[in-house]
Design an enzyme around this catalytic site. Structure first.
Site, PDB file in Angstrom:
ATOM      1  N   ALA A  82       0.821  -1.211   0.000  1.00 42.51           N
ATOM      2  CA  ALA A  82       0.000   0.000   0.000  1.00 42.51           C
ATOM      3  C   ALA A  82       0.856   1.263   0.000  1.00 42.51           C
ATOM      4  O   ALA A  82       1.210   1.781  -1.054  1.00 42.51           O
ATOM      5  CB  ALA A  82      -0.961  -0.018   1.188  1.00 42.51           C
ATOM      6  N   CYS A  83       1.192   1.777   1.178  1.00 41.19           N
ATOM      7  CA  CYS A  83       1.825   3.091   1.262  1.00 41.19           C
ATOM      8  C   CYS A  83       3.199   3.145   0.601  1.00 41.19           C
ATOM      9  O   CYS A  83       3.541   4.134  -0.048  1.00 41.19           O
ATOM     10  CB  CYS A  83       1.902   3.538   2.718  1.00 41.19           C
ATOM     11  SG  CYS A  83       0.261   3.762   3.462  1.00 41.19           S
ATOM     12  N   VAL A  84       3.991   2.090   0.757  1.00 42.55           N
ATOM     13  CA  VAL A  84       5.304   2.068   0.106  1.00 42.55           C
ATOM     14  C   VAL A  84       5.140   1.989  -1.404  1.00 42.55           C
ATOM     15  O   VAL A  84       5.762   2.745  -2.156  1.00 42.55           O
ATOM     16  CB  VAL A  84       6.155   0.891   0.629  1.00 42.55           C
ATOM     17  CG1 VAL A  84       7.398   0.696  -0.231  1.00 42.55           C
ATOM     18  CG2 VAL A  84       6.556   1.127   2.078  1.00 42.55           C
TER      19      VAL A  84
END
Length: 237
Positions: free
Chosen positions: A174-176
């Site tokens: 997700a965020c990475v």
């Protein structure tokens, strides 16, 4: 999953990667973007809610304590020794009440429990003390998955002539991943640091790093990144 299950999963993933790698190479994927001359380290969500036990966002503690934190400590030491900019990214919300008529959570709370990261509880979103920011490093607060979406990150990097971002943190799926995709889209050379990226779900790191390496970033080891960072100082001298 048990250790045996994880080992079996790893073997299956490696077999799948071998087959997929052949397909990718035949079709022109897995090219190299390479390191530039002006890097920055972007550390995504290595805050207590993700790095420590007891939170819905808590990531794999074995990898966190055995690889991610030690790897980050090495990278931070090299960045600090060589004057490389560091941006610590975290996530928190000022209006975490899901029943509120207005909230900075947008609609993301409909999918994941972001209401547990309340900005009023600083300990949750504070960067892990083992890799805490020092004077001269920037802590960026984001509201969405990508560290670029709706933030000042791209502007800060361009203002400092950054051409390369080394991305670490959680989560791989997700965020990475979103940060890496947006970083490449915004014109930065993207490097995913292999040992310093984690997740909650077994197999998620391996799969995402394989796919990211094929399309969006070069996946490089901590040691390779350290050699690059230390080489910048020698080149300048």
């Amino acid at each position: 999953m048990t250790e045996i299950d994880n080992a079996a999963l790893d073997r299956m993933l490696q077999q799948a990667f071998e087959t997929a790698s052949q397909l990718y190479k035949e079709r022109g994927f897995q090219r190299r973007v390479g390191f530039g001359s002006r890097p920055a380290l972007i550390s995504v969500d290595l805050a207590n809610a993700w790095t420590r036990p007891g939170n819905p966002f808590t990531c794999d503690q074995e990898k966190m304590n055995g690889e991610i934190i030690p790897g980050m400590q090495k990278l931070l030491a090299a960045c600090r020794a060589n004057g490389i900019p560091v941006v610590h990214v975290t996530t928190a919300y000022e209006i975490p009440d899901r029943t509120s008529a207005f909230t900075d959570m947008g609609l993301w709370h409909c999918k994941i429990p972001i209401e547990v990261v309340d900005i009023a509880n600083k300990d949750l979103w504070a960067i892990d003390s083992r890799i805490a920011p020092v004077h001269g490093e920037y802590t960026l607060l984001k509201k969405r998955a990508s560290a670029f979406h709706g933030t000042e990150l791209a502007g800060i990097l361009r203002a400092n002539d950054i051409d390369t971002i080394m991305v670490t943190g959680v989560t791989a799926c997700a965020c990475v991943r979103q940060t890496i995709c947006d970083g490449l889209a915004d014109g930065f050379r993207t490097i995913a640091v292999k040992e310093c990226i984690g997740d909650r779900v077994p197999g998620a790191v391996a799969w995402n790093l394989f796919d990211i390496d094929a399309k969006f970033a070069d996946v490089e080891t901590v040691d390779t990144c350290m050699t690059y960072l230390n080489g910048l100082q020698r080149a300048a001298a």
